[in-house]
Design an enzyme around this catalytic site. Structure first.
Site, mmCIF file in Angstrom:
data_model
loop_
_atom_site.group_PDB
_atom_site.id
_atom_site.type_symbol
_atom_site.label_atom_id
_atom_site.label_comp_id
_atom_site.label_asym_id
_atom_site.label_seq_id
_atom_site.Cartn_x
_atom_site.Cartn_y
_atom_site.Cartn_z
ATOM 1 N N HIS A 263 0.793 -1.230 0.000
ATOM 2 C CA HIS A 263 0.000 0.000 0.000
ATOM 3 C C HIS A 263 0.832 1.290 0.000
ATOM 4 O O HIS A 263 0.797 2.065 -0.942
ATOM 5 C CB HIS A 263 -0.909 0.032 1.241
HETATM 6 O O1 RIB Z 1 -5.309 -0.187 4.587
HETATM 7 C C1 RIB Z 1 -3.910 -0.161 4.371
HETATM 8 C C2 RIB Z 1 -3.267 0.860 5.245
HETATM 9 O O2 RIB Z 1 -3.484 0.535 6.619
HETATM 10 C C3 RIB Z 1 -1.735 0.923 5.077
HETATM 11 O O3 RIB Z 1 -1.293 2.239 5.321
HETATM 12 C C4 RIB Z 1 -1.248 0.012 6.158
HETATM 13 O O4 RIB Z 1 0.065 0.362 6.628
HETATM 14 C C5 RIB Z 1 -2.246 0.285 7.241
HETATM 15 O O5 RIB Z 1 -1.829 1.462 7.944
#
Ligand code: RIB
Ligand code: CA
Length: 312
Positions: free
Chosen positions: A242
């Protein structure tokens, strides 16, 4: 002239890779500081993990601040089930030797935005938006001084990952997200719609391991740990990486495609709390307030990531 950024983060293995990508790109990005927020794991751990990552990058000089330890209006929801009890499970990393800066992350955000020329600092939130919203509330004068906010959070076609309706970062602090999305500051959003197309498949993870460097090994072992949850859940060929999409956008924006649309945050409903109601099809007359990304050149993203991590 490198772009000045502040990374706001809740490491988190994917946050960690994003921080490494930024620190591996000093000719492009000047990291003015890193602000830790409660999210994936409690604040004490995110503030420690941020320093561990800076030391993996050989950058104990980076200023790391601890910020808010809980969301504005809800009790903290964490994600140890994904990131492990330390939040950075996988490789064994030594306790950080570099200090945590004195002072609150929110004051660092405010002071830095006031000190730097207006329109020159980009904020890169990778976790819940608590620190950012608190800074905007405490010092409304900084709203006009932020160049851009490029954040990971939300979803439209992918809907939710922590609830059926909401993505984790927004779900943890929807009130903070509402403040940020209504601030009028230019926002670029990397939602699950994009990050779920950036899967760390085995060949992509082997490319990190085959770098033959400590950072390469560590990145591969972070992935080995956190991918187990998402691969099981989605039956996918790898876990979505992500947060590095935020930094990759700053380095190579052409890797991404999106639309300038209206995005509003659900804060009232228990059922859909934290949902990013993205008007992707422009069916309302609500004013666009975000560049909401929908597609990524995944091969290009991983090529950039691997090439930069190799520099550390
Ligand atoms: O949903 C994904 C996000 O939530 C990313 O930033 C992961 O690190 C968590 O913080
Ligand atoms: Ca994160």
């Amino acid at each position: 002239m490198p772009r000045k950024i502040i990374i706001d983060t809740d490491p988190g293995q994917d946050d960690a890779v994003a921080i490494l990508l930024a620190l591996a790109s000093p000719e492009d990005l000047e990291v003015l500081g890193i602000t830790a927020v409660a999210g994936n794991v409690p604040l004490a751990l995110t503030a420690k993990n941020a320093r561990k990552v800076c030391e993996v990058a050989g950058r104990p000089d980076v200023k790391v601040y601890a910020g808010c330890d809980r969301p504005l209006a809800h009790t903290l929801v964490t994600a140890e089930h994904v990131h492990g009890k330390t939040g950075l499970d996988g490789p064994d990393l030594p306790e950080p030797e570099m200090p945590l800066q004195q002072g609150h992350a929110v004051d660092f955000l405010i002071d830095t935005l006031r000190a730097e020329p207006a329109g020159t600092v980009t904020l890169c939130p990778l976790g819940p938006l608590t620190n950012i919203a608190t800074a905007l509330q405490k010092a409304p004068d900084i709203v006009g001084r932020v160049r851009e906010i490029v954040l990971m959070g939300g979803a439209y076609f992918q809907v939710g990952n922590i609830t059926p309706a909401a993505e984790f970062n927004i779900y943890v602090d929807p009130e903070a997200a509402e403040i940020v999305f209504k601030s009028g500051i230019p926002i670029v959003v990397m939602p699950l719609d994009v990050t779920h197309k950036a899967l760390v498949t085995a060949p992509r993870n082997e490319a990190f391991r085959h770098l033959g460097t400590e950072p390469g090994r560590i990145v591969a072992e972070w992935t080995d740990f956190f991918e187990r949850f998402d691969k099981e859940k989605y039956g996918s060929a790898g876990a979505p990486l992500h947060d590095p999409t935020v930094i990759a956008y700053l380095l190579k924006p052409d890797l991404f495609r999106g639309r300038h649309i209206n995005v509003e945050i659900e804060t009232g409903s228990a059922l859909t709390r934290g949902m990013t109601v993205a008007d992707w099809w422009r069916v309302t007359d609500r004013a666009p307030n975000a560049l909401f990304m929908g597609d990524i050149d995944a091969d290009g993203f991983f090529a950039l990531l691997t090439e930069r991590i190799a520099r550390l």
